[in-house]
Scaffold this active site. Structure first.
Site, PDB file in Angstrom:
ATOM      1  N   GLY A 177     -29.158  14.122   4.436  1.00 18.52           N
ATOM      2  CA  GLY A 177     -28.110  14.398   5.427  1.00 18.52           C
ATOM      3  C   GLY A 177     -28.467  13.765   6.763  1.00 18.52           C
ATOM      4  O   GLY A 177     -29.599  13.896   7.226  1.00 18.52           O
ATOM      5  N   VAL A 188     -38.777   0.668  15.365  1.00 15.65           N
ATOM      6  CA  VAL A 188     -38.623  -0.792  15.456  1.00 15.65           C
ATOM      7  C   VAL A 188     -39.367  -1.326  16.682  1.00 15.65           C
ATOM      8  O   VAL A 188     -40.167  -2.259  16.588  1.00 15.65           O
ATOM      9  CB  VAL A 188     -37.116  -1.172  15.518  1.00 15.65           C
ATOM     10  CG1 VAL A 188     -36.934  -2.647  15.889  1.00 15.65           C
ATOM     11  CG2 VAL A 188     -36.444  -0.862  14.185  1.00 15.65           C
ATOM     12  N   ASP A 215     -31.410  21.061   9.628  1.00 15.95           N
ATOM     13  CA  ASP A 215     -31.724  22.410   9.126  1.00 15.95           C
ATOM     14  C   ASP A 215     -32.991  23.045   9.709  1.00 15.95           C
ATOM     15  O   ASP A 215     -33.172  24.255   9.598  1.00 15.95           O
ATOM     16  CB  ASP A 215     -31.854  22.377   7.605  1.00 15.95           C
ATOM     17  CG  ASP A 215     -30.518  22.156   6.916  1.00 15.95           C
ATOM     18  OD1 ASP A 215     -29.485  22.410   7.565  1.00 15.95           O
ATOM     19  OD2 ASP A 215     -30.507  21.739   5.751  1.00 15.95           O
ATOM     20  N   ARG A 275     -28.075  25.447   3.882  1.00 18.72           N
ATOM     21  CA  ARG A 275     -28.008  25.799   2.462  1.00 18.72           C
ATOM     22  C   ARG A 275     -29.126  26.762   2.087  1.00 18.72           C
ATOM     23  O   ARG A 275     -28.930  27.716   1.376  1.00 18.72           O
ATOM     24  CB  ARG A 275     -28.114  24.506   1.641  1.00 18.72           C
ATOM     25  CG  ARG A 275     -27.451  24.578   0.310  1.00 18.72           C
ATOM     26  CD  ARG A 275     -27.408  23.237  -0.396  1.00 18.72           C
ATOM     27  NE  ARG A 275     -28.227  22.200   0.218  1.00 18.72           N
ATOM     28  CZ  ARG A 275     -27.888  20.919   0.241  1.00 18.72           C
ATOM     29  NH1 ARG A 275     -26.750  20.539  -0.267  1.00 18.72           N
ATOM     30  NH2 ARG A 275     -28.703  20.024   0.770  1.00 18.72           N
ATOM     31  N   GLY A 327     -24.392  35.422  21.681  1.00 16.84           N
ATOM     32  CA  GLY A 327     -24.257  36.884  21.732  1.00 16.84           C
ATOM     33  C   GLY A 327     -23.451  37.425  20.570  1.00 16.84           C
ATOM     34  O   GLY A 327     -22.646  38.351  20.723  1.00 16.84           O
ATOM     35  N   GLU A 367     -24.403  29.214   5.533  1.00 21.14           N
ATOM     36  CA  GLU A 367     -23.641  28.939   4.302  1.00 21.14           C
ATOM     37  C   GLU A 367     -24.374  29.381   3.028  1.00 21.14           C
ATOM     38  O   GLU A 367     -23.738  29.721   2.035  1.00 21.14           O
ATOM     39  CB  GLU A 367     -23.311  27.442   4.201  1.00 21.14           C
ATOM     40  CG  GLU A 367     -24.550  26.567   4.131  1.00 21.14           C
ATOM     41  CD  GLU A 367     -24.253  25.075   3.991  1.00 21.14           C
ATOM     42  OE1 GLU A 367     -23.207  24.711   3.480  1.00 21.14           O
ATOM     43  OE2 GLU A 367     -25.115  24.288   4.418  1.00 21.14           O
ATOM     44  N   ILE A 386     -18.951  19.042  11.410  1.00 19.34           N
ATOM     45  CA  ILE A 386     -18.999  18.714  12.847  1.00 19.34           C
ATOM     46  C   ILE A 386     -20.414  18.966  13.378  1.00 19.34           C
ATOM     47  O   ILE A 386     -20.822  18.366  14.369  1.00 19.34           O
ATOM     48  CB  ILE A 386     -17.973  19.508  13.710  1.00 19.34           C
ATOM     49  CG1 ILE A 386     -18.238  20.994  13.685  1.00 19.34           C
ATOM     50  CG2 ILE A 386     -16.551  19.201  13.325  1.00 19.34           C
ATOM     51  CD1 ILE A 386     -17.596  21.715  14.868  1.00 19.34           C
TER      52      ILE A 386
END
Ligand code: F6P
Length: 323
Positions: free
Chosen positions: A11, A24, A129, A173, A187, A224, A255
């Site tokens: 991801g 680089v 994550d 996940r 909050g 999730e 997003i």
């Protein structure tokens, strides 16, 4: 060592471009050639790589996504795929590789180096994550949490306007770091994370007490991958028991993966990229380059991926106490 390659994998995460830029430019600084591999392990298998100059990474530090592209490669999980990748790396005369990614990326790198001991890979933690052991923060996490926080702030406006209960699902996940930090920063009334058992009865009790006490709006942040299910599944299970019936679910989704990286992700991506090249230069391989308490740390891939960061119970308790 003459040529150092960089690829991004799994991801995407904001700050990956800062990492690519740093690898680089540091490689060139030390007199090595720099090579970009497109689309993670897929590009390695297809020989999709190109020589990079300093100008190829101009004006990217502020951008999300990754200029190299990324992928989750099923082919690299096969011996045939890895053999093709090995042959291409030899063809392009690549001596050292920086792999920017997460669990899957480092698992692949470890297997690859066991099969081909002359391959030298170090990793940089690139995932929103924050679930890798060996770095306080992963590249992309801070931006993702800020994105989630801004979205939840917006939701709170409308939740208060209508007097509604919201379940907001964030990414994660297997990890609740985004959920926990976003919940503290906004909050939220409760946070559900995969790392701890979710007591739905206790959640219902708390939300019903809030309702009876005429609390106008409540937000529950759900990772999730929570053990009780995603936000919709959680709501389905408890809806019949909830006094409040004006309820909405918002899934923030991808997003959280995009957007301009925060200052923290730009600096972290840059520093870890620079240190990754230095490590390769010093003959180090098979480790993830992370930052703990401001210091650079090298953590073997097998430890980085297996010993997941643990959720701080004090922070979980804090959500409860402060809500
Ligand atoms: O690994 C990072 C992550 O953002 C997870 O939190 C999420 O479950 C997953 O990626 C989704 O990724 P994709 O849509 O690429 O399968």
């Amino acid at each position: 060592m003459k040529k150092i390659a960089i690829f991004t994998s799994g991801g995407d995460a904001p700050g990956m471009n800062a990492n690519v830029r740093a690898v680089v430019r540091t490689a060139l600084h030390y007199g090595f050639g720099a090579v970009g591999i497109r689309n993670g392990y897929e590009g390695m298998i297809d020989g999709d790589m190109y020589d990079m100059e300093a100008r190829d990474v101009s004006n990217i530090i502020q951008t999300g996504g990754t200029i190299l592209g990324t992928a989750r490669s099923a082919r690299f999980m096969t011996q045939e795929g890895r053999k093709l990748a090995y042959d291409n790396l030899k063809k392009f005369n690549i001596d050292g590789i920086v792999a920017c990614g997460g669990n899957g990326t480092f698992t692949g790198a470890k297997i690859f180096m066991e099969e081909y001991p002359d391959i030298n890979i170090v990793g940089t933690p690139g995932t929103i994550d924050n679930d890798l052991y060996g770095s306080d923060y992963t590249i992309g996490y801070d931006t993702a949490v800020n994105t989630a926080m801004n979205a939840i702030d917006n939701i709170k406006d409308t939740a208060n306007a209508h007097g509604r209960l919201f379940f907001v699902e964030v990414m994660g996940r297997d990890a609740g770091f985004i959920a926990l930090r976003a919940a503290i920063a906004t909050g939220a009334e409760a946070v559900l994370v995969p790392e701890t058992f979710t007591d739905l009865d206790a959640l219902v009790k708390m939300l019903n007490t809030n309702y009876q006490n005429k609390k106008r709006a409540s937000v529950v942040v759900v990772a999730e991958g929570d053990d009780a299910g995603d936000a919709l599944e959680v709501l389905q299970q408890i809806k019949p028991k909830l006094l409040s019936q004006d309820i909405r679910v918002t899934v923030l989704g991808h997003i959280q993966r995009g957007g301009r990286p925060t200052v923290m992700d730009r600096v972290l991506g840059s520093r870890l990229g620079l240190e990754a090249v230095r490590a390769l230069k010093d003959g180090i391989k098979g480790v993830m380059i992370g930052q703990i308490g401001g210091d650079i740390c090298h953590t073997p891939f097998e430890i980085a991926i297996k010993h997941n960061q643990t959720i701080n119970p004090t922070l979980l308790e804090m959500v409860e106490i402060l809500s």
